[in-house]
Scaffold this active site. Sequence first.
Site, PDB file in Angstrom:
ATOM      1  N   ASN A 123     -58.131  73.625  64.487  1.00  0.00           N
ATOM      2  CA  ASN A 123     -57.136  72.582  64.176  1.00  0.00           C
ATOM      3  C   ASN A 123     -57.831  71.508  63.340  1.00  0.00           C
ATOM      4  OD1 ASN A 123     -55.495  70.300  64.275  1.00  0.00           O
ATOM      5  ND2 ASN A 123     -54.818  70.663  66.377  1.00  0.00           N
ATOM      6  N   HIS A 144     -48.242  72.913  61.049  1.00  0.00           N
ATOM      7  CA  HIS A 144     -49.558  72.368  61.374  1.00  0.00           C
ATOM      8  C   HIS A 144     -50.244  73.348  62.315  1.00  0.00           C
ATOM      9  CE1 HIS A 144     -52.733  70.112  63.085  1.00  0.00           C
ATOM     10  NE2 HIS A 144     -52.135  69.941  64.235  1.00  0.00           N
ATOM     11  N   CYS A 194     -52.142  64.466  63.237  1.00  0.00           N
ATOM     12  CA  CYS A 194     -51.754  65.817  62.792  1.00  0.00           C
ATOM     13  C   CYS A 194     -50.534  65.818  61.883  1.00  0.00           C
ATOM     14  CB  CYS A 194     -51.507  66.716  64.000  1.00  0.00           C
ATOM     15  SG  CYS A 194     -52.998  66.948  64.970  1.00  0.00           S
TER      16      CYS A 194
HETATM   17  O1  UT7 Z   1     -52.686  69.143  66.903  1.00  0.00           O
HETATM   18  C1  UT7 Z   1     -51.882  68.696  67.947  1.00  0.00           C
HETATM   19  C2  UT7 Z   1     -52.722  68.365  69.072  1.00  0.00           C
HETATM   20  N1  UT7 Z   1     -53.142  69.378  69.968  1.00  0.00           N
HETATM   21  C3  UT7 Z   1     -52.429  70.417  70.440  1.00  0.00           C
HETATM   22  O2  UT7 Z   1     -51.383  70.774  69.978  1.00  0.00           O
HETATM   23  C4  UT7 Z   1     -52.998  71.123  71.613  1.00  0.00           C
HETATM   24  C5  UT7 Z   1     -51.935  71.422  72.646  1.00  0.00           C
HETATM   25  N2  UT7 Z   1     -52.510  71.990  73.859  1.00  0.00           N
HETATM   26  C6  UT7 Z   1     -53.128  73.172  73.903  1.00  0.00           C
HETATM   27  O3  UT7 Z   1     -53.273  73.813  72.884  1.00  0.00           O
HETATM   28  C7  UT7 Z   1     -53.593  73.698  75.233  1.00  0.00           C
HETATM   29  O4  UT7 Z   1     -53.146  72.827  76.251  1.00  0.00           O
HETATM   30  C8  UT7 Z   1     -55.130  73.834  75.317  1.00  0.00           C
HETATM   31  C9  UT7 Z   1     -55.600  74.951  74.419  1.00  0.00           C
HETATM   32  C10 UT7 Z   1     -55.814  72.537  74.957  1.00  0.00           C
HETATM   33  C11 UT7 Z   1     -55.539  74.184  76.734  1.00  0.00           C
HETATM   34  O5  UT7 Z   1     -54.900  75.376  77.141  1.00  0.00           O
HETATM   35  P1  UT7 Z   1     -54.205  75.457  78.559  1.00  0.00           P
HETATM   36  O6  UT7 Z   1     -53.657  76.810  78.679  1.00  0.00           O
HETATM   37  O7  UT7 Z   1     -53.239  74.293  78.652  1.00  0.00           O
HETATM   38  O8  UT7 Z   1     -55.422  75.310  79.552  1.00  0.00           O
HETATM   39  P2  UT7 Z   1     -55.707  74.175  80.645  1.00  0.00           P
HETATM   40  O9  UT7 Z   1     -56.112  72.893  80.008  1.00  0.00           O
HETATM   41  O10 UT7 Z   1     -54.570  74.143  81.627  1.00  0.00           O
HETATM   42  O11 UT7 Z   1     -56.967  74.776  81.356  1.00  0.00           O
HETATM   43  C12 UT7 Z   1     -56.919  76.017  82.063  1.00  0.00           C
HETATM   44  C13 UT7 Z   1     -58.314  76.337  82.597  1.00  0.00           C
HETATM   45  C14 UT7 Z   1     -58.959  75.173  83.331  1.00  0.00           C
HETATM   46  O12 UT7 Z   1     -59.718  75.714  84.421  1.00  0.00           O
HETATM   47  P3  UT7 Z   1     -59.116  75.727  85.924  1.00  0.00           P
HETATM   48  O13 UT7 Z   1     -58.845  74.303  86.250  1.00  0.00           O
HETATM   49  O14 UT7 Z   1     -57.875  76.563  85.831  1.00  0.00           O
HETATM   50  O15 UT7 Z   1     -60.227  76.363  86.696  1.00  0.00           O
HETATM   51  C15 UT7 Z   1     -59.902  74.582  82.316  1.00  0.00           C
HETATM   52  O16 UT7 Z   1     -61.003  73.932  82.899  1.00  0.00           O
HETATM   53  O17 UT7 Z   1     -59.195  76.642  81.508  1.00  0.00           O
HETATM   54  C16 UT7 Z   1     -60.362  75.817  81.579  1.00  0.00           C
HETATM   55  N3  UT7 Z   1     -60.822  75.521  80.217  1.00  0.00           N
HETATM   56  C17 UT7 Z   1     -61.693  76.287  79.543  1.00  0.00           C
HETATM   57  N4  UT7 Z   1     -62.349  77.392  79.881  1.00  0.00           N
HETATM   58  C18 UT7 Z   1     -63.169  77.934  78.954  1.00  0.00           C
HETATM   59  C19 UT7 Z   1     -60.416  74.490  79.411  1.00  0.00           C
HETATM   60  N5  UT7 Z   1     -61.049  74.583  78.234  1.00  0.00           N
HETATM   61  C20 UT7 Z   1     -61.833  75.674  78.286  1.00  0.00           C
HETATM   62  C21 UT7 Z   1     -62.717  76.283  77.367  1.00  0.00           C
HETATM   63  N6  UT7 Z   1     -63.364  77.412  77.750  1.00  0.00           N
HETATM   64  N7  UT7 Z   1     -62.922  75.796  76.141  1.00  0.00           N
END
Ligand code: UT7
Length: 335
Positions: free
Chosen positions: A292, A262, A116
């Site tokens: 992204n 980014h 990135c």
């Molecule tokens: O370019 C640089 C690289 N990347 C980044 O900068 C990304 C940085 N991270 C993020 O943007 C966030 O961590 C994410 C968007 C990837 C994830 O968001 P989050 O608020 O950290 O969610 P999480 O991973 O803690 O997941 C929360 C819940 C989980 O369910 P439970 O365990 O609470 O029941 C996941 O299974 O959301 C669930 N989940 C989804 N649900 C629906 C994860 N992905 C999805 C999805 N649709 N696509």
Amino acid sequence: MNTVYSKITGLGYYVPETVVKNDDLRQYMDTSDEWIQERTGIKERRWFTHGKDTNASMATTAARMALSRADLDAAAVDLIVYATLSPDYYFPGSAFLMQRELGLEGIPVIDIRQQCSGFVYALSIADQFIKTGMAKTALVIGAEIQSTLMDKTTEGRGVAVIFGDGAGAAVVQATTDPEHRILSTHLHADGRYAEELYLKDPGSSRPNHFITPQTATDGGASVVMNGNTVFKHAVVRFMEVINESLTANGFGSDDLSLLVPHQANIRISNYVQQQMGLPDEKVFNNIQHYGNTTAASIPIALTEAFDKGLVQPGDLICLAAFGSGFTWASALIRW
Ligand code: UT7
């Protein structure tokens, strides 16, 4: 003798025609438009068309647009710096393929893998080459086809909904104008976090052969991300590296005309904006439409910002990135 600096004289981008809306992803995985928009800000992304788009073909289209806007023939280019984590071949890099497309045989090309932060690293390399007299006109590229790198099932949904395909390009030229130029670039990396966001296979240090039938099924051939860890580091590093660029040049956040971060996650951009006390019109976001796009995100965003008239001569523009590696980087530009 006049000091030589570098400046961006042309911008371009290309995104594939296939628009994949959040609801379209539900045919592959259990997800929802509401979850994706709330957690990331993304409404849709582009996926490449097999047989039409390649990483290098998208970059070539973006490069041609940037060259035409710089009012230059491709023949003027004497350096290509190409950032991608998704090259067409394992080797040689896509810079070679783009060079061939542009008919630029003989000039040096540099492929870099800074994910990135790739575009800002590539811009910095071009800036150093130009300032030392090694090059006069560089094409700086960020291009990605990531839709084939992800596990598009429910298991991979935390990654698959975020990333998209596209390419962006900048023409960077030598200038002796001390005012309008790239003022400074700031690069960082921390390999302790390499596996927090990575694609393991195909890797060369595997037994017997770097790719086997098992590679396809054991999960190593899809991007793995610890989203929470990446998020926590991103918000800190974005702030640090933006402030580093401002401080290095004797500016404060009030002096900024536009921040082009980014496009990782709208929540990351919003956090940085709020911490820096920047009004909405000083932070450019287009993650809503492209997701992204990793190395391509900054040049696509910068081109769109330019096209909207948000980048004017004399403006102080900051580009800032954070991503896999971990890497983080910024560039401060007086347009
Ligand atoms: O370019 C640089 C690289 N990347 C980044 O900068 C990304 C940085 N991270 C993020 O943007 C966030 O961590 C994410 C968007 C990837 C994830 O968001 P989050 O608020 O950290 O969610 P999480 O991973 O803690 O997941 C929360 C819940 C989980 O369910 P439970 O365990 O609470 O029941 C996941 O299974 O959301 C669930 N989940 C989804 N649900 C629906 C994860 N992905 C999805 C999805 N649709 N696509």
